[in-house]
Design a protein around this motif. Structure first.
Motif, PDB file in Angstrom:
ATOM      1  N   ALA A 106      14.300  13.001  73.770  1.00  0.00           N
ATOM      2  CA  ALA A 106      13.652  11.809  74.329  1.00  0.00           C
ATOM      3  C   ALA A 106      12.249  12.163  74.807  1.00  0.00           C
ATOM      4  O   ALA A 106      11.927  13.326  75.031  1.00  0.00           O
ATOM      5  N   VAL A 107      11.445  11.125  74.948  1.00  0.00           N
ATOM      6  CA  VAL A 107      10.108  11.239  75.526  1.00  0.00           C
ATOM      7  C   VAL A 107      10.131  10.378  76.782  1.00  0.00           C
ATOM      8  O   VAL A 107      10.509   9.211  76.716  1.00  0.00           O
ATOM      9  N   PRO A 108       9.743  10.916  77.928  1.00  0.00           N
ATOM     10  CA  PRO A 108       9.828  10.121  79.153  1.00  0.00           C
ATOM     11  C   PRO A 108       8.790   8.994  79.164  1.00  0.00           C
ATOM     12  O   PRO A 108       7.691   9.145  78.617  1.00  0.00           O
ATOM     13  N   PRO A 109       9.132   7.858  79.783  1.00  0.00           N
ATOM     14  CA  PRO A 109       8.173   6.761  79.907  1.00  0.00           C
ATOM     15  C   PRO A 109       6.862   7.200  80.556  1.00  0.00           C
ATOM     16  O   PRO A 109       5.810   6.613  80.288  1.00  0.00           O
ATOM     17  N   ALA A 110       6.902   8.258  81.364  1.00  0.00           N
ATOM     18  CA  ALA A 110       5.707   8.750  82.057  1.00  0.00           C
ATOM     19  C   ALA A 110       4.603   9.161  81.098  1.00  0.00           C
ATOM     20  O   ALA A 110       3.441   9.255  81.494  1.00  0.00           O
ATOM     21  N   VAL A 111       4.924   9.370  79.814  1.00  0.00           N
ATOM     22  CA  VAL A 111       3.889   9.719  78.844  1.00  0.00           C
ATOM     23  C   VAL A 111       2.849   8.596  78.773  1.00  0.00           C
ATOM     24  O   VAL A 111       1.690   8.841  78.448  1.00  0.00           O
ATOM     25  N   GLY A 112       3.238   7.398  79.135  1.00  0.00           N
ATOM     26  CA  GLY A 112       2.317   6.267  79.153  1.00  0.00           C
ATOM     27  C   GLY A 112       1.231   6.366  80.206  1.00  0.00           C
ATOM     28  O   GLY A 112       0.286   5.578  80.203  1.00  0.00           O
ATOM     29  N   GLN A 113       1.319   7.341  81.090  1.00  0.00           N
ATOM     30  CA  GLN A 113       0.305   7.542  82.127  1.00  0.00           C
ATOM     31  C   GLN A 113      -0.845   8.434  81.647  1.00  0.00           C
ATOM     32  O   GLN A 113      -1.818   8.633  82.360  1.00  0.00           O
ATOM     33  N   LEU A 114      -0.738   8.944  80.426  1.00  0.00           N
ATOM     34  CA  LEU A 114      -1.741   9.880  79.909  1.00  0.00           C
ATOM     35  C   LEU A 114      -2.873   9.105  79.236  1.00  0.00           C
ATOM     36  O   LEU A 114      -3.023   9.111  78.015  1.00  0.00           O
ATOM     37  N   GLU A 130      15.323   9.574  68.804  1.00  0.00           N
ATOM     38  CA  GLU A 130      15.886   8.338  68.255  1.00  0.00           C
ATOM     39  C   GLU A 130      15.053   7.128  68.654  1.00  0.00           C
ATOM     40  O   GLU A 130      15.118   6.095  67.998  1.00  0.00           O
ATOM     41  N   THR A 131      14.298   7.262  69.742  1.00  0.00           N
ATOM     42  CA  THR A 131      13.455   6.159  70.204  1.00  0.00           C
ATOM     43  C   THR A 131      12.143   6.718  70.748  1.00  0.00           C
ATOM     44  O   THR A 131      12.047   7.899  71.092  1.00  0.00           O
ATOM     45  N   ILE A 132      11.175   5.827  70.832  1.00  0.00           N
ATOM     46  CA  ILE A 132       9.886   6.113  71.453  1.00  0.00           C
ATOM     47  C   ILE A 132       9.747   5.103  72.590  1.00  0.00           C
ATOM     48  O   ILE A 132      10.002   3.912  72.390  1.00  0.00           O
ATOM     49  N   PRO A 133       9.353   5.515  73.786  1.00  0.00           N
ATOM     50  CA  PRO A 133       9.296   4.564  74.901  1.00  0.00           C
ATOM     51  C   PRO A 133       8.215   3.496  74.686  1.00  0.00           C
ATOM     52  O   PRO A 133       7.158   3.764  74.115  1.00  0.00           O
ATOM     53  N   SER A 134       8.507   2.295  75.137  1.00  0.00           N
ATOM     54  CA  SER A 134       7.555   1.189  74.995  1.00  0.00           C
ATOM     55  C   SER A 134       6.265   1.455  75.769  1.00  0.00           C
ATOM     56  O   SER A 134       5.225   0.878  75.455  1.00  0.00           O
ATOM     57  N   GLU A 135       6.316   2.343  76.745  1.00  0.00           N
ATOM     58  CA  GLU A 135       5.126   2.693  77.535  1.00  0.00           C
ATOM     59  C   GLU A 135       4.029   3.334  76.692  1.00  0.00           C
ATOM     60  O   GLU A 135       2.910   3.498  77.161  1.00  0.00           O
ATOM     61  N   ILE A 136       4.331   3.633  75.460  1.00  0.00           N
ATOM     62  CA  ILE A 136       3.311   4.186  74.566  1.00  0.00           C
ATOM     63  C   ILE A 136       2.135   3.223  74.447  1.00  0.00           C
ATOM     64  O   ILE A 136       1.020   3.622  74.165  1.00  0.00           O
ATOM     65  N   ARG A 137       2.387   1.955  74.699  1.00  0.00           N
ATOM     66  CA  ARG A 137       1.318   0.942  74.630  1.00  0.00           C
ATOM     67  C   ARG A 137       0.198   1.218  75.629  1.00  0.00           C
ATOM     68  O   ARG A 137      -0.897   0.694  75.493  1.00  0.00           O
ATOM     69  N   ASN A 138       0.462   2.040  76.634  1.00  0.00           N
ATOM     70  CA  ASN A 138      -0.512   2.326  77.690  1.00  0.00           C
ATOM     71  C   ASN A 138      -1.443   3.483  77.357  1.00  0.00           C
ATOM     72  O   ASN A 138      -2.074   4.036  78.243  1.00  0.00           O
ATOM     73  N   ASP A 191       7.796  -2.245  69.174  1.00  0.00           N
ATOM     74  CA  ASP A 191       6.824  -3.290  68.847  1.00  0.00           C
ATOM     75  C   ASP A 191       5.487  -3.020  69.520  1.00  0.00           C
ATOM     76  O   ASP A 191       4.436  -3.386  69.002  1.00  0.00           O
ATOM     77  N   GLU A 192       5.527  -2.357  70.667  1.00  0.00           N
ATOM     78  CA  GLU A 192       4.317  -2.084  71.444  1.00  0.00           C
ATOM     79  C   GLU A 192       3.335  -1.174  70.710  1.00  0.00           C
ATOM     80  O   GLU A 192       2.181  -1.067  71.096  1.00  0.00           O
ATOM     81  N   ILE A 193       3.780  -0.536  69.641  1.00  0.00           N
ATOM     82  CA  ILE A 193       2.894   0.354  68.890  1.00  0.00           C
ATOM     83  C   ILE A 193       1.684  -0.409  68.350  1.00  0.00           C
ATOM     84  O   ILE A 193       0.616   0.159  68.157  1.00  0.00           O
ATOM     85  N   VAL A 194       1.828  -1.707  68.152  1.00  0.00           N
ATOM     86  CA  VAL A 194       0.710  -2.508  67.632  1.00  0.00           C
ATOM     87  C   VAL A 194      -0.383  -2.698  68.675  1.00  0.00           C
ATOM     88  O   VAL A 194      -1.472  -3.175  68.347  1.00  0.00           O
ATOM     89  N   GLN A 195      -0.137  -2.309  69.914  1.00  0.00           N
ATOM     90  CA  GLN A 195      -1.149  -2.399  70.967  1.00  0.00           C
ATOM     91  C   GLN A 195      -2.059  -1.170  70.999  1.00  0.00           C
ATOM     92  O   GLN A 195      -2.994  -1.115  71.781  1.00  0.00           O
ATOM     93  N   LEU A 196      -1.794  -0.204  70.148  1.00  0.00           N
ATOM     94  CA  LEU A 196      -2.609   1.016  70.086  1.00  0.00           C
ATOM     95  C   LEU A 196      -3.807   0.752  69.182  1.00  0.00           C
ATOM     96  O   LEU A 196      -3.838   1.165  68.024  1.00  0.00           O
ATOM     97  N   THR A 197      -4.793   0.087  69.703  1.00  0.00           N
ATOM     98  CA  THR A 197      -5.906  -0.406  68.889  1.00  0.00           C
ATOM     99  C   THR A 197      -6.803   0.691  68.338  1.00  0.00           C
ATOM    100  O   THR A 197      -7.534   0.465  67.382  1.00  0.00           O
ATOM    101  N   GLN A 198      -6.751   1.903  68.890  1.00  0.00           N
ATOM    102  CA  GLN A 198      -7.561   3.019  68.387  1.00  0.00           C
ATOM    103  C   GLN A 198      -6.812   3.875  67.370  1.00  0.00           C
ATOM    104  O   GLN A 198      -7.385   4.800  66.799  1.00  0.00           O
ATOM    105  N   LEU A 199      -5.536   3.580  67.153  1.00  0.00           N
ATOM    106  CA  LEU A 199      -4.704   4.395  66.270  1.00  0.00           C
ATOM    107  C   LEU A 199      -5.246   4.379  64.845  1.00  0.00           C
ATOM    108  O   LEU A 199      -5.410   3.328  64.237  1.00  0.00           O
TER     109      LEU A 199
END
Length: 159
Positions: free
Chosen positions: A61-69, A83-91, A110-118
């Motif tokens: 797993a990847v902790p939701p805290a990764v969204g703070q980076l 098996e999953t990627i946290p939705s916090e990736i959008r941050n 679905d939040e992956i689409v919010q990564l506008t620089q990807l």
């Protein structure tokens, strides 16, 4: 005190994540090819990270805290057991490269689409049933690298 900027501990058979308190100024952290099973939630304190490479470990797993980076530009998670990627990736507003190939992902958030620089996303060798339809609308996405339908069990990868 230590003022480390880059820490590269690839292929050292590490079983535990390094002490986060010693890494607060680190911008590049490479821990690929070890035996890590988890990333501690304290990883969110590493706010200066622009590169985090955790490829080829045993991560479940990847902790939701990764969204703070907020400065993160490259996130390498290939070759794990995710098996999953946290939705916090959008941050992660600066994320340009996301490597997710060779995991056990069934869906992408679905939040992956919010990564506008990807600009680079790798997802080959997973168990994907679908990819968010709006992903094709990511303007900077230059390469949706190596989506192979023979390895990804995908019904509808792109619209």
């Amino acid at each position: 005190t230590l003022d480390l900027r880059e820490v590269r501990l690839a292929r050292n058979e590490l079983t535990g994540f390094p002490a986060v308190d010693l890494l607060t100024n680190v911008t590049h952290l490479c821990l690929s090819g070890n035996q890590l099973f988890e990333v501690p939630p304290e990883v969110g304190k590493l706010v200066k990270l622009s590169l985090l490479v955790l490829d080829d470990n045993q991560l479940l797993a990847v902790p939701p805290a990764v969204g703070q980076l907020q400065e993160l530009c490259v996130l390498g998670l290939a070759g794990n057991m995710l098996e999953t990627i946290p939705s916090e990736i959008r941050n992660l507003p600066k994320l340009k490269e996301l490597r997710l190939d060779n995991n056990q992902l069934k869906t992408l958030p679905d939040e992956i689409v919010q990564l506008t620089q990807l600009s680079h996303l790798t997802v080959a060798r997973n168990e994907l049933n679908s990819i968010p339809q709006r992903i094709a609308g990511l303007g900077k996405l230059q390469a949706l690298v190596r989506i192979s339908s023979d390895v990804n069990i995908a019904n509808s990868l792109l619209p």
